[in-house]
Write a protein that holds these residues in place. Structure first.
Motif, PDB file in Angstrom:
ATOM      1  N   VAL A 135       0.839  -1.206   0.000  1.00  0.00           N
ATOM      2  CA  VAL A 135       0.000   0.000   0.000  1.00  0.00           C
ATOM      3  C   VAL A 135       0.872   1.253   0.000  1.00  0.00           C
ATOM      4  N   THR A 136       1.868   1.288   0.869  1.00  0.00           N
ATOM      5  CA  THR A 136       2.706   2.473   1.005  1.00  0.00           C
ATOM      6  C   THR A 136       3.531   2.716  -0.251  1.00  0.00           C
ATOM      7  N   TYR A 137       4.157   1.679  -0.765  1.00  0.00           N
ATOM      8  CA  TYR A 137       4.958   1.826  -1.988  1.00  0.00           C
ATOM      9  C   TYR A 137       4.098   2.380  -3.120  1.00  0.00           C
ATOM     10  N   ASN A 138       2.955   1.758  -3.347  1.00  0.00           N
ATOM     11  CA  ASN A 138       2.107   2.185  -4.462  1.00  0.00           C
ATOM     12  C   ASN A 138       1.558   3.594  -4.270  1.00  0.00           C
ATOM     13  N   ALA A 139       1.191   3.944  -3.055  1.00  0.00           N
ATOM     14  CA  ALA A 139       0.698   5.305  -2.813  1.00  0.00           C
ATOM     15  C   ALA A 139       1.789   6.329  -3.146  1.00  0.00           C
ATOM     16  N   LEU A 140       2.986   6.066  -2.700  1.00  0.00           N
ATOM     17  CA  LEU A 140       4.076   7.033  -2.914  1.00  0.00           C
ATOM     18  C   LEU A 140       4.473   7.157  -4.371  1.00  0.00           C
TER      19      LEU A 140
END
Length: 163
Positions: A135-140
């Motif tokens: 989630v974090t990787y894709n959001a960033l």
């Protein structure tokens, strides 16, 4: 040896791109926080539904996993702009950092297993770590991507009128 290692991981301090927009990083951070907490809650609910004996497991309390999730996501979100400054291949480096950090974060989970915590509960915790990373990787990288540098040739091409 330092130079070979730096070359291997693309640590070149020579990005040809512009930094992600600051407000986009803030939005990506909010999305990563909310998305990670939601995915955590879903995984806990799923784990408890699949294995009812896990209800009440101490690490499944929102207060227990939420504070660790928030800390981890904030660290990752702070790392993204730094990564975009130190490499010309930020996504390449950031995904590898995310994998490495996720593997390191599995160590406390495995320690819980050694201490005698239920294997199914530890499996859910490990799934939570993986989900937070995704989630974090894709959001960033999607909400706050690096911006390309417009060269003089690009600016001239934009000014030309098509015939």
């Amino acid at each position: 040896m330092y130079y070979r290692l730096a070359e291997l991981v693309h640590l070149d301090f020579a990005p040809r791109h512009r930094q992600p927009n600051g407000s986009a990083v803030v939005v990506a951070t909010i999305v990563a926080l909310a998305g990670s907490l939601i995915v955590d809650a879903i995984l806990v609910a799923l784990g408890e539904a699949l294995w009812p004996g896990l209800k009440g497991y101490v690490h499944f309390r929102f207060s227990d996993y939420a504070k660790l999730t928030v800390i981890g996501v904030l660290i990752a979100c702070a790392a993204w702009p730094i990564t975009t400054r130190i490499t010309s291949m930020p996504r390449w480096m950031f995904v590898r950092m995310a994998v490495a950090v996720t593997l390191v974060l599995y160590l406390p989970d495995l320690y819980l297993l050694v201490l005698g915590d239920p294997g199914k509960a530890v499996l859910v915790l490990m799934a939570m770590h993986l989900a937070i990373a995704l989630v974090t990787y894709n959001a960033l990288v999607r909400i706050a991507p690096v911006r390309t540098v417009r060269t003089a040739a690009d600016r001239l091409a934009a000014l030309r009128v098509p015939r």
